[in-house]
Design an enzyme around this catalytic site. Structure first.
Site, PDB file in Angstrom:
ATOM      1  N   TYR A   1      -2.110  31.637  57.352  1.00 20.61           N
ATOM      2  CA  TYR A   1      -2.200  32.866  58.237  1.00 20.61           C
ATOM      3  C   TYR A   1      -3.076  32.459  59.442  1.00 20.61           C
ATOM      4  O   TYR A   1      -3.245  33.465  60.330  1.00 20.61           O
ATOM      5  CB  TYR A   1      -3.026  33.953  57.579  1.00 20.61           C
ATOM      6  CG  TYR A   1      -2.061  34.586  56.469  1.00 20.61           C
ATOM      7  CD1 TYR A   1      -1.448  33.813  55.537  1.00 20.61           C
ATOM      8  CD2 TYR A   1      -2.005  35.871  56.267  1.00 20.61           C
ATOM      9  CE1 TYR A   1      -0.796  34.670  54.252  1.00 20.61           C
ATOM     10  CE2 TYR A   1      -0.790  36.645  55.303  1.00 20.61           C
ATOM     11  CZ  TYR A   1      -0.265  35.571  54.398  1.00 20.61           C
ATOM     12  OH  TYR A   1       0.369  36.253  53.488  1.00 20.61           O
TER      13      TYR A   1
ATOM     14  N   ASP B   1      -2.836  37.293  49.390  1.00 18.78           N
ATOM     15  CA  ASP B   1      -1.783  38.486  49.612  1.00 18.78           C
ATOM     16  C   ASP B   1      -0.805  39.016  48.629  1.00 18.78           C
ATOM     17  O   ASP B   1      -0.775  40.021  48.431  1.00 18.78           O
ATOM     18  CB  ASP B   1      -1.092  38.038  51.138  1.00 18.78           C
ATOM     19  CG  ASP B   1      -0.531  39.189  51.774  1.00 18.78           C
ATOM     20  OD1 ASP B   1      -0.562  40.348  51.303  1.00 18.78           O
ATOM     21  OD2 ASP B   1       0.176  38.735  52.738  1.00 18.78           O
TER      22      ASP B   1
ATOM     23  N   LYS C   1      -2.791  25.971  43.889  1.00 25.63           N
ATOM     24  CA  LYS C   1      -1.511  24.971  43.778  1.00 25.63           C
ATOM     25  C   LYS C   1      -2.014  23.758  44.015  1.00 25.63           C
ATOM     26  O   LYS C   1      -1.114  22.818  44.691  1.00 25.63           O
ATOM     27  CB  LYS C   1      -0.442  25.359  44.526  1.00 25.63           C
ATOM     28  CG  LYS C   1       1.067  24.928  44.315  1.00 25.63           C
ATOM     29  CD  LYS C   1       1.594  25.611  43.018  1.00 25.63           C
ATOM     30  CE  LYS C   1       3.016  24.791  42.717  1.00 25.63           C
ATOM     31  NZ  LYS C   1       3.683  25.210  41.494  1.00 25.63           N
TER      32      LYS C   1
ATOM     33  N   ASP D   1       1.537  29.888  40.107  1.00 23.36           N
ATOM     34  CA  ASP D   1       2.839  30.308  39.501  1.00 23.36           C
ATOM     35  C   ASP D   1       2.540  30.906  38.041  1.00 23.36           C
ATOM     36  O   ASP D   1       2.876  32.015  37.353  1.00 23.36           O
ATOM     37  CB  ASP D   1       4.126  29.417  39.505  1.00 23.36           C
ATOM     38  CG  ASP D   1       3.530  27.960  39.284  1.00 23.36           C
ATOM     39  OD1 ASP D   1       2.355  27.821  39.394  1.00 23.36           O
ATOM     40  OD2 ASP D   1       4.334  27.173  38.943  1.00 23.36           O
TER      41      ASP D   1
END
Ligand code: NAI
Length: 336
Positions: free
Chosen positions: A123, A227, A170, A203
């Site tokens: 972002y 988000d 991740k 995930d």
């Protein structure tokens, strides 16, 4: 006396902020409001979405309660919310998600808080085309950004009597960026031995949250995952009408519901004020007004549970202000 900037906002904003203001005033906390505009209303009155006067008010008071703002589509305006976040370096986005008896949800015992880093990651807006048929976006993660957001999550956990912080990442794939985030999260966690710490790959985190959300407590993560996961968590507990939020920096904080200005309900006095009132409760806690915050929260829980004086989206027929008045009555006050 607390001096607070109040931005009523657009669409349903003025109605739900009026409801929240009435509830706060009935709680007995002494507040002096400085009402200023932003968004569509500011564009009409001042020719800009974010007038200097509004920025100066937040600068002065350091605490703001804000209704949702309509972002004009296609006119080249940047989002006011992003501008405010940048201006005051509001690096922590705090979004609690909890189930309330009386709000329709598949779950009954969710009580989570998502702490989302608000300034870095994908972002940061560093992206470009590579020729005509490829594009690159740069994911920025810094030690400073990670340290302050993870420390914020642990300090919040300590202050609010929470038991566990889970870092979401991740790092198995993005070894540099998310690897750095995870490494720093582990370092900071060691400073808080009283709070349990664990990490989850993003995930797997999504699946776990859907299957057994009751196992989780405070979740801390970089911007993009935050988000997505904060919306997932709002979905777990019954949606936008009950999802409050806060954007917090070193010395400034802006409290606002997660939902937008719902223009189709503007002026109808039927929008649910819960997310706005819960955002105001978060503001009271930030100001150290724990007792008033507890009282409002308790009254709100009871009104929702009874289901008689709630808005249409919670299965009732009450107007926005009638729901606020029911909360005020439940607190032991006469609505004025
Ligand atoms: P929205 O959140 O305004 O509405 C989505 C759906 O939820 C609609 O069906 C709406 O009727 C319902 N809803 C939202 N809040 C509700 C409430 N308190 N009570 C009952 N129902 C409620 O999202 P949408 O339609 O995508 O955006 C509308 C405008 O709001 C846009 O201009 C958008 O840019 C802006 N927006 C502003 C935000 C902010 O200022 N923080 C956040 C999100 C959107």
């Amino acid at each position: 006396m607390h001096r607070i900037t109040l931005i009523p906002g657009d669409g349903i904003g003025p109605e739900i902020t009026a409801a929240a203001r009435a509830v706060l005033e009935a709680s007995g906390v002494k507040i002096s409001w400085e009402v200023v505009v932003a968004g569509e209303k500011a564009l009409q009155d001042y020719g800009t979405l974010l007038p200097e006067e509004t920025l100066a008010s937040i600068q002065r008071n350091r605490v703001a309660l804000k209704g949702p703002l309509t972002t004009p589509v296609g006119s080249g305006f940047r989002s006011v919310n992003v501008a405010l976040r940048k201006e005051f370096d509001l690096y922590a986005n705090l979004r609690p998600a909890r189930t309330y008896e009386g709000v329709k949800s598949r779950y009954s015992d969710v009580d989570l808080v998502v702490v989302r880093e608000n300034t870095e990651d994908l972002y940061a807006g560093v992206e470009h085309m590579v020729g005509e048929d490829a594009a690159e976006s740069i994911k920025i993660i810094t030690r400073k950004g990670c340290e302050r957001i993870v420390r914020f999550a642990f300090d919040y956990a300590v202050r609010e009597g929470r038991r566990k912080v889970t870092a979401v990442h991740k790092a198995n794939i993005m070894k540099c960026t998310d690897g750095l985030f995870l490494k720093i999260a582990r370092e900071i966690a060691a400073e808080y031995p009283q709070i349990e710490f664990e990490d989850r790959i993003v995930d797997n985190m999504c699946m776990q949250l859907v299957q057994k959300p009751e196992l989780y407590d405070v979740l801390v993560m970089p911007n993009l995952y935050g988000d997505i996961i904060s919306d997932l968590c709002a979905g777990l507990v019954g949606g936008l009408g009950v999802a409050p939020g806060a954007n917090i920096g070193r010395d400034t904080a802006i409290f606002e519901p997660v939902h937008g200005s719902a223009p189709k309900y503007a002026g109808m006095n039927k929008a649910n004020p819960t997310a706005m009132i819960l955002s105001a409760v978060m503001m009271l806690r930030y100001l150290g007004e724990q007792e008033a915050a507890d009282r409002i929260h308790q009254a709100l829980k009871e009104v929702i549970k009874e289901g008689k004086n709630v808005t249409y989206d919670l299965g009732g027929q009450a107007t926005t202000m009638e729901m606020a008045e029911a909360i005020i009555t439940k607190m032991g006050n006469e609505p004025s």
